[in-house]
Design a protein around this motif. Structure first.
Motif, PDB file in Angstrom:
ATOM      1  N   ALA A 126     -12.998 -23.991 -25.705  1.00  0.00           N
ATOM      2  CA  ALA A 126     -13.348 -23.884 -27.124  1.00  0.00           C
ATOM      3  C   ALA A 126     -12.694 -22.664 -27.773  1.00  0.00           C
ATOM      4  N   ASP A 127     -12.547 -21.587 -27.023  1.00  0.00           N
ATOM      5  CA  ASP A 127     -11.958 -20.359 -27.574  1.00  0.00           C
ATOM      6  C   ASP A 127     -10.508 -20.545 -27.990  1.00  0.00           C
ATOM      7  N   TRP A 128      -9.859 -21.590 -27.492  1.00  0.00           N
ATOM      8  CA  TRP A 128      -8.451 -21.808 -27.806  1.00  0.00           C
ATOM      9  C   TRP A 128      -8.244 -22.564 -29.114  1.00  0.00           C
ATOM     10  N   LEU A 129      -9.278 -23.118 -29.668  1.00  0.00           N
ATOM     11  CA  LEU A 129      -9.162 -23.971 -30.845  1.00  0.00           C
ATOM     12  C   LEU A 129      -9.357 -23.200 -32.147  1.00  0.00           C
ATOM     13  N   VAL A 130      -8.819 -23.766 -33.221  1.00  0.00           N
ATOM     14  CA  VAL A 130      -9.044 -23.282 -34.584  1.00  0.00           C
ATOM     15  C   VAL A 130      -9.413 -24.498 -35.427  1.00  0.00           C
ATOM     16  N   THR A 145       2.619 -15.558 -30.488  1.00  0.00           N
ATOM     17  CA  THR A 145       1.693 -16.607 -30.918  1.00  0.00           C
ATOM     18  C   THR A 145       0.757 -17.054 -29.809  1.00  0.00           C
ATOM     19  N   VAL A 146       1.040 -16.657 -28.575  1.00  0.00           N
ATOM     20  CA  VAL A 146       0.289 -17.196 -27.440  1.00  0.00           C
ATOM     21  C   VAL A 146      -1.118 -16.605 -27.353  1.00  0.00           C
ATOM     22  N   MET A 147      -1.238 -15.293 -27.463  1.00  0.00           N
ATOM     23  CA  MET A 147      -2.524 -14.630 -27.227  1.00  0.00           C
ATOM     24  C   MET A 147      -3.150 -14.064 -28.502  1.00  0.00           C
ATOM     25  N   GLN A 148      -2.704 -14.516 -29.653  1.00  0.00           N
ATOM     26  CA  GLN A 148      -3.281 -14.030 -30.907  1.00  0.00           C
ATOM     27  C   GLN A 148      -4.789 -14.312 -30.940  1.00  0.00           C
ATOM     28  N   PRO A 149      -5.612 -13.344 -31.346  1.00  0.00           N
ATOM     29  CA  PRO A 149      -7.061 -13.571 -31.414  1.00  0.00           C
ATOM     30  C   PRO A 149      -7.418 -14.571 -32.509  1.00  0.00           C
ATOM     31  N   VAL A 193      -1.374 -23.156 -22.914  1.00  0.00           N
ATOM     32  CA  VAL A 193      -1.569 -24.604 -22.862  1.00  0.00           C
ATOM     33  C   VAL A 193      -0.194 -25.264 -22.932  1.00  0.00           C
ATOM     34  N   GLY A 194      -0.004 -26.309 -22.152  1.00  0.00           N
ATOM     35  CA  GLY A 194       1.308 -26.932 -22.047  1.00  0.00           C
ATOM     36  C   GLY A 194       2.196 -26.261 -21.021  1.00  0.00           C
ATOM     37  N   GLU A 195       1.749 -25.102 -20.515  1.00  0.00           N
ATOM     38  CA  GLU A 195       2.465 -24.395 -19.456  1.00  0.00           C
ATOM     39  C   GLU A 195       1.607 -24.360 -18.189  1.00  0.00           C
ATOM     40  N   LEU A 196       0.536 -23.559 -18.232  1.00  0.00           N
ATOM     41  CA  LEU A 196      -0.354 -23.446 -17.083  1.00  0.00           C
ATOM     42  C   LEU A 196      -1.513 -24.437 -17.161  1.00  0.00           C
ATOM     43  N   GLY A 238      -0.771 -22.192 -28.411  1.00  0.00           N
ATOM     44  CA  GLY A 238      -0.753 -21.041 -27.513  1.00  0.00           C
ATOM     45  C   GLY A 238      -1.704 -21.117 -26.340  1.00  0.00           C
ATOM     46  N   TRP A 239      -2.085 -19.919 -25.835  1.00  0.00           N
ATOM     47  CA  TRP A 239      -2.992 -19.745 -24.701  1.00  0.00           C
ATOM     48  C   TRP A 239      -2.444 -20.343 -23.404  1.00  0.00           C
TER      49      TRP A 239
END
Length: 333
Positions: free
Chosen positions: A109-113, A272-276, A93-96, A90-91
């Protein structure tokens, strides 16, 4: 350091071309964490990005790939350290933002799990964005009071990534699953995943002209959208719920308020894109208890970066079942 990436470019005549190129760390976009990618996935949205449909990519050259799993190479964020296994979904990534169709990626870092300890990076991409969506949808149906043993749950697009994993998860939780698909050849595989019965997509999609049909399902996970979703809503039992995920079948349908106000049903959107972070981590943790990699292997296709343009076209034509996992490390032969 130089590495391989599948770079999509817009040519002078307006056509898109994706090809393998050598790029360097310096060409990657900004971010706090540099990741060596071990596996990525091919999703419906990736296929749109690679073919230029949907207006998801704004600037070229571009590296697609909305999800990946790998190991941290460098991090300026204290939450992640070199060698740590991580997942990204998500976030945009792969688009913008450049994504996972490369051997390395730099992201926020905020985009990772963190990768759950029970999963390998390959297993994480067997699940990927599709499986995360399926898990969130199952969680939502349960939150809406849809319980196992109280009627069938319909899964539309059951042959795709989201649908096939949803069938597996629901079955593992004890639900009776009706798997709707337009591909009769997948009957055996979907049954082995846990489907109680197979429903023809045309049977669900056939319009009746009524605002309400006979009650059939206690709930549904819909990964198709469009007119099919409209027909599903007419057939949900009183107090039921539908979790809507995709729009491969279209963005709109012939809607009526009647199923909502006469049968007290709920339509729940799943993003799924902006899920916290906490919602993502919770979903991944639950997947470690429900997802069975060995059971899902028959629904898996392995690919390399150079295979993706062709596979993207096949996916949009509905010719690929289950999930495609991408190994960017293997060079072409």
């Amino acid at each position: 350091m130089s590495f391989r990436a599948l770079v999509t470019e817009r040519l002078a005549d307006g056509e898109l071309r994706s090809s393998l190129k050598e790029i360097t760390d310096q060409q990657l976009p900004a971010g706090e964490v540099l990741v060596a990618i071990e596996w990525a996935g091919l999703n419906y949205k990736d296929a749109l990005c690679l073919t230029g449909q949907g207006g998801l990519v704004r600037t070229y050259p571009h590296v697609a790939g909305i999800d990946f799993a790998g190991r941290v190479v460098e991090s300026s964020d204290a939450r992640y350290h070199p060698g740590q296994a991580v997942i990204l979904t998500g976030w945009r990534v792969g688009e913008l933002h450049w994504g996972g169709y490369a051997q390395r990626a730099r992201v926020k870092a905020d985009w990772l799990v963190p990768l759950p300890k029970r999963f390998s990076t390959r297993t994480a991409m067997m699940i990927g964005t599709a499986g995360l969506a399926a898990m969130l949808a199952v969680n939502r149906l349960q939150a809406e009071g849809i319980r196992a043993g109280e009627g069938e749950v319909l899964v539309t697009g059951a042959g795709g990534g989201v649908g096939s994993i949803a069938v597996l998860l629901l079955s593992r939780l004890g639900y009776d699953v009706a798997a709707a698909t337009g591909r009769a050849e997948l009957t055996e595989r979907l049954t082995k995943l846990g489907a109680s019965r197979i429903v023809s997509r045309d049977e669900v999609l056939k319009p009746t002209g009524k605002v309400l049909d006979k009650e059939q399902w206690s709930g549904a996970i819909d990964s198709v959208g469009g007119p099919l979703l409209g027909e599903v809503l007419k057939k949900i039992r009183y107090g039921g719920a539908v979790a809507a995920i995709g729009n491969a079948g279209g963005r709109g349908w012939d809607a009526s308020v009647i199923p909502f106000i006469l049968r007290n049903i709920s339509l729940c959107g799943i993003d799924t894109v902006m899920q916290p972070f906490e919602a993502r981590r919770s979903a991944w943790d639950r997947l470690t208890t429900l997802f069975v990699p060995a059971a899902f292997e028959p629904m898996l296709t392995e690919a390399r970066l150079e295979d993706l343009p062709g596979l993207a076209a096949q996916l949009l034509e509905g010719k690929i079942a289950g999930r495609v996992v991408v190994n960017p490390r293997d060079p072409p032969t």
